[in-house]
Design a protein around this motif. Structure first.
Motif, mmCIF file in Angstrom:
data_model
loop_
_atom_site.group_PDB
_atom_site.id
_atom_site.type_symbol
_atom_site.label_atom_id
_atom_site.label_comp_id
_atom_site.label_asym_id
_atom_site.label_seq_id
_atom_site.Cartn_x
_atom_site.Cartn_y
_atom_site.Cartn_z
ATOM 1 N N LEU A 1 -1.028 -4.470 9.072
ATOM 2 C CA LEU A 1 -2.953 -5.231 7.746
ATOM 3 C C LEU A 1 -4.019 -4.885 7.198
ATOM 4 O O LEU A 1 -3.373 -4.268 5.847
ATOM 5 C CB LEU A 1 -3.201 -6.138 8.205
ATOM 6 N N ARG A 2 -4.305 -3.022 7.914
ATOM 7 C CA ARG A 2 -4.540 -2.048 7.215
ATOM 8 C C ARG A 2 -3.701 -1.062 6.300
ATOM 9 O O ARG A 2 -4.279 -0.895 5.446
ATOM 10 C CB ARG A 2 -5.197 -1.215 7.829
ATOM 11 N N ALA A 3 -2.622 -0.824 6.846
ATOM 12 C CA ALA A 3 -1.566 -0.282 6.143
ATOM 13 C C ALA A 3 -1.122 -0.860 4.667
ATOM 14 O O ALA A 3 -1.332 -0.244 3.770
ATOM 15 C CB ALA A 3 -0.611 0.666 7.199
ATOM 16 N N LEU A 4 -1.365 -1.766 4.602
ATOM 17 C CA LEU A 4 -0.762 -2.596 4.271
ATOM 18 C C LEU A 4 -1.242 -3.347 2.672
ATOM 19 O O LEU A 4 -1.422 -3.085 0.672
ATOM 20 C CB LEU A 4 0.043 -3.939 4.018
ATOM 21 N N ASP A 5 -2.865 -3.369 2.838
ATOM 22 C CA ASP A 5 -4.239 -3.456 2.222
ATOM 23 C C ASP A 5 -4.205 -2.217 1.308
ATOM 24 O O ASP A 5 -4.470 -2.274 0.220
ATOM 25 C CB ASP A 5 -5.553 -3.968 2.999
ATOM 26 N N GLU A 6 -4.312 -0.769 2.167
ATOM 27 C CA GLU A 6 -4.492 -0.267 1.462
ATOM 28 C C GLU A 6 -3.482 0.463 0.765
ATOM 29 O O GLU A 6 -3.465 0.504 -0.823
ATOM 30 C CB GLU A 6 -4.159 1.096 2.333
ATOM 31 N N SER A 7 -1.543 0.031 0.414
ATOM 32 C CA SER A 7 -0.797 0.923 0.088
ATOM 33 C C SER A 7 -0.252 -0.535 -1.002
ATOM 34 O O SER A 7 0.474 -0.319 -2.283
ATOM 35 C CB SER A 7 0.019 1.584 0.492
ATOM 36 N N ALA A 8 -0.730 -1.817 -0.408
ATOM 37 C CA ALA A 8 -0.539 -3.013 -1.480
ATOM 38 C C ALA A 8 -1.363 -3.776 -1.265
ATOM 39 O O ALA A 8 -1.314 -5.192 -1.079
ATOM 40 C CB ALA A 8 0.886 -3.478 -1.569
ATOM 41 N N PRO A 9 -2.539 -3.669 -2.231
ATOM 42 C CA PRO A 9 -4.035 -4.628 -2.273
ATOM 43 C C PRO A 9 -3.446 -5.969 -2.842
ATOM 44 O O PRO A 9 -2.510 -6.676 -3.424
ATOM 45 C CB PRO A 9 -4.372 -3.525 -3.547
ATOM 46 N N GLY A 10 -3.948 -6.931 -2.100
ATOM 47 C CA GLY A 10 -4.189 -8.666 -2.365
ATOM 48 C C GLY A 10 -2.264 -9.027 -1.789
ATOM 49 O O GLY A 10 -1.963 -10.355 -2.154
ATOM 50 N N LEU A 11 -1.530 -7.755 -1.426
ATOM 51 C CA LEU A 11 -0.611 -8.737 -0.811
ATOM 52 C C LEU A 11 -0.008 -9.352 0.065
ATOM 53 O O LEU A 11 0.465 -10.988 -0.141
ATOM 54 C CB LEU A 11 1.080 -8.498 -0.562
ATOM 55 N N VAL A 12 -1.261 -9.256 0.613
ATOM 56 C CA VAL A 12 -1.390 -10.320 2.268
ATOM 57 C C VAL A 12 -2.335 -11.418 2.480
ATOM 58 O O VAL A 12 -3.236 -11.107 1.723
ATOM 59 C CB VAL A 12 -1.704 -9.756 3.990
ATOM 60 N N ALA A 13 -1.393 -12.640 1.821
ATOM 61 C CA ALA A 13 -2.843 -13.992 2.075
ATOM 62 C C ALA A 13 -3.194 -14.350 2.998
ATOM 63 O O ALA A 13 -4.146 -15.169 3.334
ATOM 64 C CB ALA A 13 -1.559 -14.847 1.496
ATOM 65 N N ASP B 1 4.913 -10.321 17.740
ATOM 66 C CA ASP B 1 5.735 -10.683 16.121
ATOM 67 C C ASP B 1 4.971 -11.487 16.040
ATOM 68 O O ASP B 1 3.834 -12.009 16.142
ATOM 69 C CB ASP B 1 6.169 -12.746 17.314
ATOM 70 N N LEU B 2 5.126 -11.055 14.676
ATOM 71 C CA LEU B 2 3.291 -11.259 13.594
ATOM 72 C C LEU B 2 4.096 -11.706 12.499
ATOM 73 O O LEU B 2 5.408 -11.872 11.572
ATOM 74 C CB LEU B 2 3.320 -10.014 13.132
ATOM 75 N N VAL B 3 4.393 -13.283 11.814
ATOM 76 C CA VAL B 3 4.342 -13.726 10.668
ATOM 77 C C VAL B 3 3.834 -13.650 9.288
ATOM 78 O O VAL B 3 2.205 -14.152 9.880
ATOM 79 C CB VAL B 3 4.535 -15.080 11.092
ATOM 80 N N VAL B 4 3.361 -12.966 8.796
ATOM 81 C CA VAL B 4 2.514 -12.496 7.266
ATOM 82 C C VAL B 4 3.015 -13.749 6.318
ATOM 83 O O VAL B 4 4.454 -13.301 5.184
ATOM 84 C CB VAL B 4 3.606 -11.267 7.051
ATOM 85 N N GLU B 5 2.336 -14.559 5.782
ATOM 86 C CA GLU B 5 2.641 -14.956 4.017
ATOM 87 C C GLU B 5 1.953 -13.968 3.615
ATOM 88 O O GLU B 5 0.656 -13.580 3.191
ATOM 89 C CB GLU B 5 1.977 -16.116 4.267
ATOM 90 N N LEU B 6 2.967 -13.682 2.091
ATOM 91 C CA LEU B 6 2.707 -12.826 0.799
ATOM 92 C C LEU B 6 2.172 -14.136 -0.291
ATOM 93 O O LEU B 6 2.463 -14.532 -0.773
ATOM 94 C CB LEU B 6 3.738 -12.083 0.856
ATOM 95 N N SER B 7 0.882 -12.789 -0.779
ATOM 96 C CA SER B 7 0.446 -13.940 -1.945
ATOM 97 C C SER B 7 1.406 -13.827 -3.570
ATOM 98 O O SER B 7 1.263 -14.564 -4.165
ATOM 99 C CB SER B 7 -1.049 -13.586 -2.335
ATOM 100 N N ARG B 8 2.567 -13.399 -3.187
ATOM 101 C CA ARG B 8 3.377 -12.868 -4.871
ATOM 102 C C ARG B 8 4.913 -12.261 -4.179
ATOM 103 O O ARG B 8 4.664 -11.386 -3.053
ATOM 104 C CB ARG B 8 2.607 -11.865 -5.734
ATOM 105 N N PRO B 9 5.885 -13.132 -5.034
ATOM 106 C CA PRO B 9 7.125 -12.101 -4.738
ATOM 107 C C PRO B 9 6.671 -10.470 -4.806
ATOM 108 O O PRO B 9 6.407 -10.241 -5.922
ATOM 109 C CB PRO B 9 7.516 -12.753 -5.638
ATOM 110 N N PRO B 10 7.291 -9.884 -3.417
ATOM 111 C CA PRO B 10 7.038 -8.643 -3.843
ATOM 112 C C PRO B 10 7.949 -7.656 -4.288
ATOM 113 O O PRO B 10 8.965 -7.827 -4.997
ATOM 114 C CB PRO B 10 7.178 -7.879 -1.716
ATOM 115 N N THR B 11 6.633 -6.516 -5.604
ATOM 116 C CA THR B 11 7.660 -6.123 -6.045
ATOM 117 C C THR B 11 7.785 -4.831 -5.570
ATOM 118 O O THR B 11 7.877 -4.656 -4.454
ATOM 119 C CB THR B 11 6.371 -5.498 -7.429
ATOM 120 N N PRO B 12 9.125 -3.788 -6.410
ATOM 121 C CA PRO B 12 9.689 -2.662 -5.378
ATOM 122 C C PRO B 12 8.739 -1.540 -5.293
ATOM 123 O O PRO B 12 8.829 -1.503 -3.300
ATOM 124 C CB PRO B 12 10.537 -1.749 -6.484
#
Length: 232
Positions: free
Chosen positions: A16-28, A48-59
């Motif tokens: 989650l920290r890696a996602l926060d750093e590279s794609a801020p706000g993506l993880v809801a 096993d992890l299920v992650v809800e995204l806050s937006r449709p992911p961009t490239p």
């Protein structure tokens, strides 16, 4: 917190920290499912992890998701509540993820929420039972018969997989509830006492006990699978 739980937490936090750093706000929101959420995670098992995204992911978001994967973390990402990107064994795919009715039920009742709101997905008992029955016939029946045709005890992990997988589906069909692999083995042992000795050995082996698995354990696992399939 034990060493195993601490290791799980570190893997989840790092992801989650890696996602926060590279794609801020993506993880809801993020939720642990599987054996870790059922207090049955064993060394070497995937998380096993299920992650809800806050937006449709961009490239750029997809690139961040791919870069954050690790070998010991299985992840499904939900976009507007629907499965999208996913990763297993360190390999990332941009689409085609699956969240079964059983996983939805576990998310609602037996998950650990790391971030965001507690999940509340629509899923009925009929949907869960139907999935379990189809999964037993389509996935587990061929594996049980393959194990039946083998000689010797087989690989320990293979025997454990065959023993506990059908038993978990059997329990869910009968009760509508979800249990861990180890608990499923214990419940099956209580239900079929003639298999109890071998099944409880398998439960102990899963939990790390030094149990020598023999052909008798493989045969008990196969017989359990056949009995479960006969009931559905």
């Amino acid at each position: 917190m034990g060493a195993g739980e601490a290791g799980q937490a570190q893997v989840n936090d790092a992801h989650l920290r890696a996602l926060d750093e590279s794609a801020p706000g993506l993880v809801a929101a993020a939720h642990v499912v599987g054996s870790a959420a059922l207090d049955d995670h064993q060394p070497g098992s995937d998380l096993d992890l299920v992650v809800e995204l806050s937006r449709p992911p961009t490239p750029a978001d997809l690139a961040a998701l791919a870069a954050a994967q690790t070998l010991d973390l299985d992840v499904v990402y939900l976009v507007d509540g629907e499965p999208g990107p996913w990763a297993r064994d360190g390999e990332f795919r941009v689409s085609g993820g699956e969240v079964t009715p059983v996983v939805l039920l576990q998310l609602n009742e037996h998950s650990t929420t790391l971030r965001g709101a507690r999940p509340s997905f629509e899923v009925t008992r009929a949907e869960v039972e139907d999935y379990c029955r189809r999964n037993l016939v389509e996935y587990w029946r061929p594996l049980v018969e393959l194990a039946a045709a083998a000689t010797g005890p087989g690989f320990p992990q293979g025997v454990l997989w065959i023993a506990f997988g059908p038993a978990r589906q059997w329990h869910t069909i009968r009760t509508g509830g979800i249990v861990s692999k180890s608990r499923a083995g214990e419940l099956a042992a209580a239900h079929w006492p003639d298999l109890a000795g071998e099944l409880l050995d398998l439960v102990a082996a899963r939990r790390g006990a030094d149990v020598e698995l023999t052909a008798a354990h493989r045969e008990a696992a196969v017989e359990l699978g056949r009995r479960v399939l006969a009931e559905v």
